[in-house]
Write a protein that holds these residues in place. Sequence first.
Motif, short mmCIF file in Angstrom:
data_model
loop_
_atom_site.label_atom_id
_atom_site.label_comp_id
_atom_site.label_asym_id
_atom_site.label_seq_id
_atom_site.Cartn_x
_atom_site.Cartn_y
_atom_site.Cartn_z
N LEU A 125 73.64 21.41 57.23
CA LEU A 125 72.55 20.78 57.97
C LEU A 125 71.79 19.76 57.11
CD1 LEU A 125 71.33 20.85 60.80
CD2 LEU A 125 69.71 22.59 59.98
N ALA A 126 71.81 19.94 55.78
CA ALA A 126 71.12 19.01 54.90
C ALA A 126 71.74 17.62 54.97
CB ALA A 126 71.12 19.52 53.47
N LYS A 127 73.01 17.55 55.28
CA LYS A 127 73.70 16.26 55.41
C LYS A 127 73.62 15.72 56.83
CE LYS A 127 76.97 16.93 51.59
NZ LYS A 127 76.29 18.10 51.04
N GLU A 128 73.45 16.61 57.80
CA GLU A 128 73.37 16.18 59.20
C GLU A 128 71.94 15.89 59.64
OE1 GLU A 128 75.03 19.39 61.36
OE2 GLU A 128 76.91 19.43 60.21
N GLY A 129 71.02 16.71 59.18
CA GLY A 129 69.63 16.58 59.58
C GLY A 129 69.30 17.43 60.80
N MET A 130 68.06 17.87 60.88
CA MET A 130 67.61 18.74 61.96
C MET A 130 67.12 17.95 63.16
SD MET A 130 65.31 21.47 59.78
CE MET A 130 65.04 22.57 61.17
N LYS A 131 67.34 18.52 64.33
CA LYS A 131 66.74 18.02 65.57
C LYS A 131 65.56 18.91 65.91
CE LYS A 131 71.17 16.32 67.32
NZ LYS A 131 72.18 16.43 68.42
N ILE A 132 64.43 18.28 66.19
CA ILE A 132 63.17 18.99 66.39
C ILE A 132 62.63 18.71 67.79
CG2 ILE A 132 60.75 19.12 65.63
CD1 ILE A 132 62.62 20.34 63.62
N ILE A 133 62.02 19.72 68.40
CA ILE A 133 61.22 19.49 69.60
C ILE A 133 59.77 19.79 69.26
CG2 ILE A 133 63.12 20.07 71.16
CD1 ILE A 133 61.61 22.75 71.71
N SER A 134 58.85 19.35 70.11
CA SER A 134 57.44 19.66 69.91
C SER A 134 56.98 20.67 70.95
CB SER A 134 56.59 18.39 70.01
OG SER A 134 56.69 17.81 71.29
N ILE A 135 56.08 21.57 70.53
CA ILE A 135 55.49 22.55 71.42
C ILE A 135 54.01 22.68 71.09
CG2 ILE A 135 57.64 23.87 71.73
CD1 ILE A 135 56.56 25.91 69.70
N PRO A 136 53.19 23.13 72.04
CA PRO A 136 51.77 23.35 71.73
C PRO A 136 51.64 24.46 70.68
CG PRO A 136 52.17 23.40 74.10
CD PRO A 136 53.50 23.44 73.45
N ASP A 137 50.66 24.32 69.80
CA ASP A 137 50.40 25.35 68.81
C ASP A 137 49.42 26.35 69.40
OD1 ASP A 137 50.01 26.94 66.61
OD2 ASP A 137 49.93 25.28 65.19
N LEU A 138 49.93 27.51 69.82
CA LEU A 138 49.11 28.52 70.49
C LEU A 138 48.84 29.74 69.61
CD1 LEU A 138 50.80 28.41 74.03
CD2 LEU A 138 48.83 27.11 73.19
N ARG A 139 49.02 29.59 68.31
CA ARG A 139 48.80 30.72 67.40
C ARG A 139 47.32 30.95 67.14
NH1 ARG A 139 51.83 28.67 62.35
NH2 ARG A 139 50.71 26.80 63.02
N TRP A 140 47.03 32.07 66.46
CA TRP A 140 45.65 32.35 66.08
C TRP A 140 45.21 31.36 65.00
CZ3 TRP A 140 43.79 36.54 62.27
CH2 TRP A 140 44.60 36.59 61.14
N GLY A 141 43.92 31.40 64.65
CA GLY A 141 43.36 30.38 63.78
C GLY A 141 43.60 30.56 62.30
N ARG A 142 44.09 31.73 61.85
CA ARG A 142 44.28 31.98 60.42
C ARG A 142 45.75 31.91 60.03
NH1 ARG A 142 40.47 33.92 57.18
NH2 ARG A 142 41.90 32.98 55.67
N ARG A 143 46.31 30.74 60.17
CA ARG A 143 47.73 30.57 59.87
C ARG A 143 48.00 30.50 58.37
NH1 ARG A 143 46.80 25.79 64.04
NH2 ARG A 143 46.31 27.11 65.83
#
Length: 284
Positions: free
Chosen positions: A127-145
Motif C-alpha cells: 500500500l505504501a507504493k499504491e497509496g491509500m484511498k480515503i473518505i470523509s466522515i463526521p467526527d462524532l467521538r467524545w471530546g478527549r481524543r
Amino acid sequence: MSRTVYVNGEYVPEEEAKVSVFDRGFLFADGVYEVTSVLDGKLIDFDGHAKRLERSLNELDMDMPMGRDALLDIHRELVRRNGIGDGLIYLQVTRGAADRDFAYPEGATPTVVLFTQAKPGLADAPLAKEGMKIISIPDLRWGRRDIKTVQLLYPSMGKMAAKAAGAHDAWMVEDDHVTEGTSNNAYIVKDGTIVTRHLGNEILHGITRAAVLRFAREAQMQVEERAFTLEEAKQADEAFVTSASTFVMPVVSIDGVAVGEGVPGPVATRLRDIYLEESRKAAI
C-alpha cells in the motif's frame, strides 16, 4: 501454533487467557492501550509509547501498573516467546474488575494484558507504493481524543464505512476541518510545506507523529501545525497519514478526488524512508 499472551503477571497460551466479566474495560471501556511496532525483532519508539501510556492513565486517575523497565521486559519476552520478527505488540490496561457501578471503584487491581500480532514484511507494505484511498466522515467521538482509550467503536464504524465505499480508511471532520484518521494522524503537503493539525484534546498525540515531524524538521522540511479543511486536503499536492502500524502512508484520493497526481508523492515517500531508517537505528 498458539500465541503466548501476558495477563496480570502470567504468560499463558491465548486459549487459557481470562479476564473477569466484571472488568471495567468490558463494562465501561474504562481503560487505555498502546501499540508498539516490532521491526527485525526490536521495538520501535518504545519510550514514547510508555510515556503516553502514563499520560493516558493519569488523565483517567489511574496509576501505572509497573515501571518502564518491567514493561520493556514483558514486551521483549513476548517478542521472544512468539518469535516476532516484524509485527505489533498491543498493551491494554483497565481499571480492573468491580461490581457494576458508574463511580470508580476503590482499591480495584488494574487488569494488564499484552499480546502480539505477527506482521511479516510490515515495513514493505504494498500500500505504501499504491497509496491509500480515503473518505470523509463526521467526527462524532467524545471530546478527549488525546486519551488513548479502548473505546474504539466509532473508529471501527468509520473503517467499515470506508470499506463499504471501496476505500482504505476515513478521515474525520469537525467544523469543516479534518481532525484525524480512524487510527492515524492526518497530513497534507502544499507548496512543499507539511501541514498537520496542532496538538490538543481533539486528536491523539501520535508517537509516530512526533518522530516524523522531528525528522522532517531535521531534513529542513517546512512544517506547519494547524487545522486544515477538507477542501484544502482535496486541493493539496500530497497527503499522508502516520501511525505505529503504518509508519508513513501516502494518501492518493479523498472522497474520490485525486490528491495531486493521484500517486504517492515525493515528500511522503521520503519521510517514510527517513522514518524507517532512523527508527531502526534507535530500536531497542
